[in-house]
Design a protein around this motif. Structure first.
Motif, PDB file in Angstrom:
ATOM      1  N   UNK A   4      -1.497  -6.296 -30.744  1.00 43.97           N
ATOM      2  CA  UNK A   4      -1.394  -5.293 -29.976  1.00 43.97           C
ATOM      3  C   UNK A   4       0.390  -4.979 -30.025  1.00 43.97           C
ATOM      4  N   UNK A   5       0.696  -3.569 -30.519  1.00 49.15           N
ATOM      5  CA  UNK A   5       2.084  -3.431 -30.693  1.00 49.15           C
ATOM      6  C   UNK A   5       2.882  -3.600 -29.286  1.00 49.15           C
ATOM      7  N   UNK A   6       4.153  -3.616 -29.306  1.00 44.47           N
ATOM      8  CA  UNK A   6       5.003  -3.425 -27.968  1.00 44.47           C
ATOM      9  C   UNK A   6       4.952  -2.159 -27.673  1.00 44.47           C
ATOM     10  N   UNK A   7       4.852  -1.038 -28.208  1.00 48.16           N
ATOM     11  CA  UNK A   7       4.695   0.166 -27.753  1.00 48.16           C
ATOM     12  C   UNK A   7       3.423   0.681 -26.855  1.00 48.16           C
ATOM     13  N   UNK A   8       2.413  -0.270 -27.443  1.00 48.52           N
ATOM     14  CA  UNK A   8       0.886  -0.088 -26.747  1.00 48.52           C
ATOM     15  C   UNK A   8       1.030  -0.824 -25.482  1.00 48.52           C
ATOM     16  N   UNK A   9       1.819  -1.956 -25.487  1.00 49.97           N
ATOM     17  CA  UNK A   9       1.869  -2.713 -24.122  1.00 49.97           C
ATOM     18  C   UNK A   9       2.612  -1.828 -23.325  1.00 49.97           C
ATOM     19  N   UNK A  10       3.602  -1.323 -23.612  1.00 54.18           N
ATOM     20  CA  UNK A  10       4.395  -0.334 -22.885  1.00 54.18           C
ATOM     21  C   UNK A  10       3.617   0.738 -22.030  1.00 54.18           C
ATOM     22  N   UNK A  11       2.969   1.236 -23.076  1.00 57.31           N
ATOM     23  CA  UNK A  11       1.910   2.380 -22.303  1.00 57.31           C
ATOM     24  C   UNK A  11       0.939   2.060 -21.642  1.00 57.31           C
ATOM     25  N   UNK A  12       0.321   0.831 -21.755  1.00 56.11           N
ATOM     26  CA  UNK A  12      -0.635   0.210 -20.691  1.00 56.11           C
ATOM     27  C   UNK A  12      -0.068   0.047 -19.338  1.00 56.11           C
ATOM     28  N   UNK A  13       1.445  -0.670 -19.595  1.00 49.49           N
ATOM     29  CA  UNK A  13       1.978  -0.909 -18.368  1.00 49.49           C
ATOM     30  C   UNK A  13       2.269   0.288 -17.513  1.00 49.49           C
ATOM     31  N   UNK A  14       2.890   1.442 -18.119  1.00 50.92           N
ATOM     32  CA  UNK A  14       2.905   2.516 -17.501  1.00 50.92           C
ATOM     33  C   UNK A  14       1.928   3.262 -17.016  1.00 50.92           C
ATOM     34  N   UNK A  15       0.515   3.223 -17.536  1.00 55.28           N
ATOM     35  CA  UNK A  15      -0.625   3.779 -17.045  1.00 55.28           C
ATOM     36  C   UNK A  15      -1.201   2.924 -15.861  1.00 55.28           C
ATOM     37  N   UNK A  16      -1.058   1.522 -15.889  1.00 56.54           N
ATOM     38  CA  UNK A  16      -1.480   0.548 -14.722  1.00 56.54           C
ATOM     39  C   UNK A  16      -0.454   1.077 -13.586  1.00 56.54           C
ATOM     40  N   UNK A  17       0.841   1.201 -13.735  1.00 60.61           N
ATOM     41  CA  UNK A  17       1.750   1.647 -12.714  1.00 60.61           C
ATOM     42  C   UNK A  17       1.409   3.018 -11.917  1.00 60.61           C
ATOM     43  N   UNK A  18       0.860   3.977 -12.573  1.00 63.38           N
ATOM     44  CA  UNK A  18       0.410   5.113 -12.240  1.00 63.38           C
ATOM     45  C   UNK A  18      -0.722   4.934 -11.384  1.00 63.38           C
ATOM     46  N   UNK A  19      -1.680   4.022 -11.700  1.00 62.50           N
ATOM     47  CA  UNK A  19      -3.102   4.031 -11.078  1.00 62.50           C
ATOM     48  C   UNK A  19      -2.612   3.036  -9.700  1.00 62.50           C
ATOM     49  N   UNK A  20      -1.509   2.186  -9.936  1.00 62.59           N
ATOM     50  CA  UNK A  20      -1.184   1.736  -8.760  1.00 62.59           C
ATOM     51  C   UNK A  20      -0.550   2.684  -7.820  1.00 62.59           C
ATOM     52  N   UNK A  21       0.290   3.475  -8.035  1.00 58.01           N
ATOM     53  CA  UNK A  21       0.669   4.408  -7.041  1.00 58.01           C
ATOM     54  C   UNK A  21      -0.238   5.263  -6.612  1.00 58.01           C
ATOM     55  N   UNK A  22      -1.235   5.675  -7.285  1.00 51.42           N
ATOM     56  CA  UNK A  22      -2.513   6.460  -6.747  1.00 51.42           C
ATOM     57  C   UNK A  22      -3.257   5.850  -5.735  1.00 51.42           C
ATOM     58  N   UNK A  23      -3.233   4.392  -5.698  1.00 51.69           N
ATOM     59  CA  UNK A  23      -4.012   3.673  -4.797  1.00 51.69           C
ATOM     60  C   UNK A  23      -3.306   3.160  -3.538  1.00 51.69           C
ATOM     61  N   UNK A  24      -2.088   3.483  -3.588  1.00 49.03           N
ATOM     62  CA  UNK A  24      -1.106   2.964  -2.345  1.00 49.03           C
ATOM     63  C   UNK A  24      -1.702   3.744  -1.128  1.00 49.03           C
ATOM     64  N   UNK A  25      -2.149   4.749  -1.180  1.00 46.57           N
ATOM     65  CA  UNK A  25      -2.667   5.411   0.041  1.00 46.57           C
ATOM     66  C   UNK A  25      -3.736   4.817   0.640  1.00 46.57           C
ATOM     67  N   UNK A  26      -4.501   3.948   0.012  1.00 46.98           N
ATOM     68  CA  UNK A  26      -5.721   3.114   0.378  1.00 46.98           C
ATOM     69  C   UNK A  26      -5.016   1.736   1.076  1.00 46.98           C
ATOM     70  N   UNK A  27      -4.037   1.267   1.112  1.00 53.53           N
ATOM     71  CA  UNK A  27      -3.525   0.199   1.489  1.00 53.53           C
ATOM     72  C   UNK A  27      -3.833   0.040   3.116  1.00 53.53           C
ATOM     73  N   UNK A  28      -3.965  -1.065   3.437  1.00 60.89           N
ATOM     74  CA  UNK A  28      -4.088  -1.255   4.972  1.00 60.89           C
ATOM     75  C   UNK A  28      -2.602  -1.378   5.419  1.00 60.89           C
ATOM     76  N   UNK A  29      -2.253  -1.206   6.654  1.00 68.19           N
ATOM     77  CA  UNK A  29      -0.893  -1.546   6.964  1.00 68.19           C
ATOM     78  C   UNK A  29      -0.179  -2.908   6.787  1.00 68.19           C
ATOM     79  N   UNK A  30      -1.152  -3.959   7.048  1.00 71.45           N
ATOM     80  CA  UNK A  30      -0.659  -5.261   6.608  1.00 71.45           C
ATOM     81  C   UNK A  30      -0.462  -5.577   5.079  1.00 71.45           C
ATOM     82  N   UNK A  31      -1.151  -4.941   4.253  1.00 66.11           N
ATOM     83  CA  UNK A  31      -1.054  -4.906   2.693  1.00 66.11           C
ATOM     84  C   UNK A  31       0.315  -4.018   2.527  1.00 66.11           C
ATOM     85  N   UNK A  32       0.471  -3.228   3.174  1.00 65.86           N
ATOM     86  CA  UNK A  32       1.667  -2.145   3.014  1.00 65.86           C
ATOM     87  C   UNK A  32       3.103  -3.189   3.431  1.00 65.86           C
ATOM     88  N   UNK A  33       2.945  -3.754   4.315  1.00 68.92           N
ATOM     89  CA  UNK A  33       4.280  -4.811   4.772  1.00 68.92           C
ATOM     90  C   UNK A  33       4.336  -5.827   3.762  1.00 68.92           C
TER      91      UNK A  33
END
Length: 339
Positions: A1-30
């Motif tokens: 897998x190329x470095x460019x593909x790895x960066x794209x996967x990382x950016x996609x995973x980061x966007x998915x993570x941001x979209x799921x922050x709203x579902x975290x519990x208060x303890x997980x947020x802390x």
């Protein structure tokens, strides 16, 4: 897998993570905030290094501006190659910490040094997972790279007094060398301090040549000077105070004759105070309590270090004064700028 593909996967995973922050519990947020703060603290050193590289784009070898990225070091610092001389460099090239691998821990040492309760070398080494020798070496780099801490120009009401630091030859081999070969190595000028504590030799009461005077000067504007002097003679006090105390200042001191002689020679208004009840403040405003408070803070600061060697005393005095003047990130930038 190329470095460019790895960066794209990382950016996609980061966007998915941001979209799921709203579902975290208060303890997980802390927990997330705590871990984010820790990562940010570790990455702060790299951010300062990259900032310096962007501000000073010239090659440290030939001073040309043209460059291109040339990989990274294993510590994450970006390297560049000069288009002119073809030599590679980074933001650390030419600095006193060039070759240092743990920039994050180096910044943590600075933070601890500038905190209200700095730790000893052994305690800080145990906390960071380093050796005490590494902590000591880093501290000497930090103290040598930072600017002078003492102020030079005083005005208004100036308070002056002195405290004392016991002379120390910590790390010296004088006694061991003399015991091994007394013909080649002369006897040290005094016994070791533990000999006095053992009771075999009684220590003379009061001041002696082994008590180093630390001259302390403060004014009501917050300017401070804290420096060792050779003795308390009139000439020594004259040399120390004449360049920094103006002729229109009001000097407050104890009853030491050297201060009285200095004020008489320079025609200064002089108020002498005493430590006796009712005589600590003269005319309702003239005292040396600010200096005495500074001495108390210095005693608390120097106590964990169990008496630093006298040859390093000026560095500890600079350290003591700098804690209230400079922030850790600014200190790190000063070290990067001190080539």
């Amino acid at each position: 897998m190329s470095l460019k593909q790895t960066r794209n996967i990382s950016q996609h995973a980061f966007r998915e993570f941001l979209n799921r922050i709203i579902h975290l519990t208060p303890r997980q947020i802390e927990d997330l905030l705590s871990r984010t703060h820790d990562v940010r603290q570790r990455r702060a050193a790299l951010a300062e290094i990259e900032t310096r590289t962007e501000q000073e784009r010239k090659c440290p070898y030939c001073s040309e501006d043209g460059r291109q990225k040339w990989g990274q070091t294993r510590t994450g610092v970006q390297r560049y190659r000069c288009d002119c001389c073809l030599r590679t460099y980074s933001g650390l090239t030419g600095t006193q910490i060039c070759g240092l691998h743990r920039h994050d821990l180096f910044l943590e040492v600075i933070r601890n040094m500038l905190s209200d309760t700095p730790l000893s070398c052994r305690k800080l080494a145990a906390r960071l997972g380093l050796t005490k020798d590494t902590i000591w070496r880093w501290r000497m780099i930090i103290l040598e790279s930072l600017a002078e801490a003492c102020d030079k120009d005083f005005s208004g009401v100036v308070e002056v007094d002195e405290t004392y630091q016991r002379e120390s030859r910590k790390g010296s081999r004088e006694w061991a060398n003399h015991a091994a070969n007394s013909n080649q190595h002369p006897a040290p000028p005094r016994p070791q301090w533990y000999v006095y504590r053992s009771g075999r030799i009684k220590m003379a009461r009061g001041l002696s040549q082994w008590q180093i005077p630390l001259l302390t000067v403060m004014d009501r504007g917050g300017r401070r000077l804290f420096a060792p002097i050779a003795n308390r003679r009139n000439r020594t006090i004259e040399i120390a105070l004449a360049p920094i105390v103006p002729d229109d200042a009001v000097l407050c001191s104890d009853g030491m004759r050297a201060y009285r002689a200095f004020c008489k020679k320079h025609s200064l208004t002089h108020y002498e105070v005493s430590n006796k009840p009712g005589k600590r403040v003269v005319a309702g405003a003239f005292h040396i309590q600010n200096v005495n408070a500074l001495h108390a803070r210095y005693d608390a600061f120097i106590r964990p270090f169990c008496g630093p060697a006298t040859k390093y005393l000026h560095r500890y005095l600079r350290w003591f004064l700098l804690r209230a003047k400079i922030k850790p990130e600014a200190a790190f930038r000063s070290i990067l700028a001190a080539a």
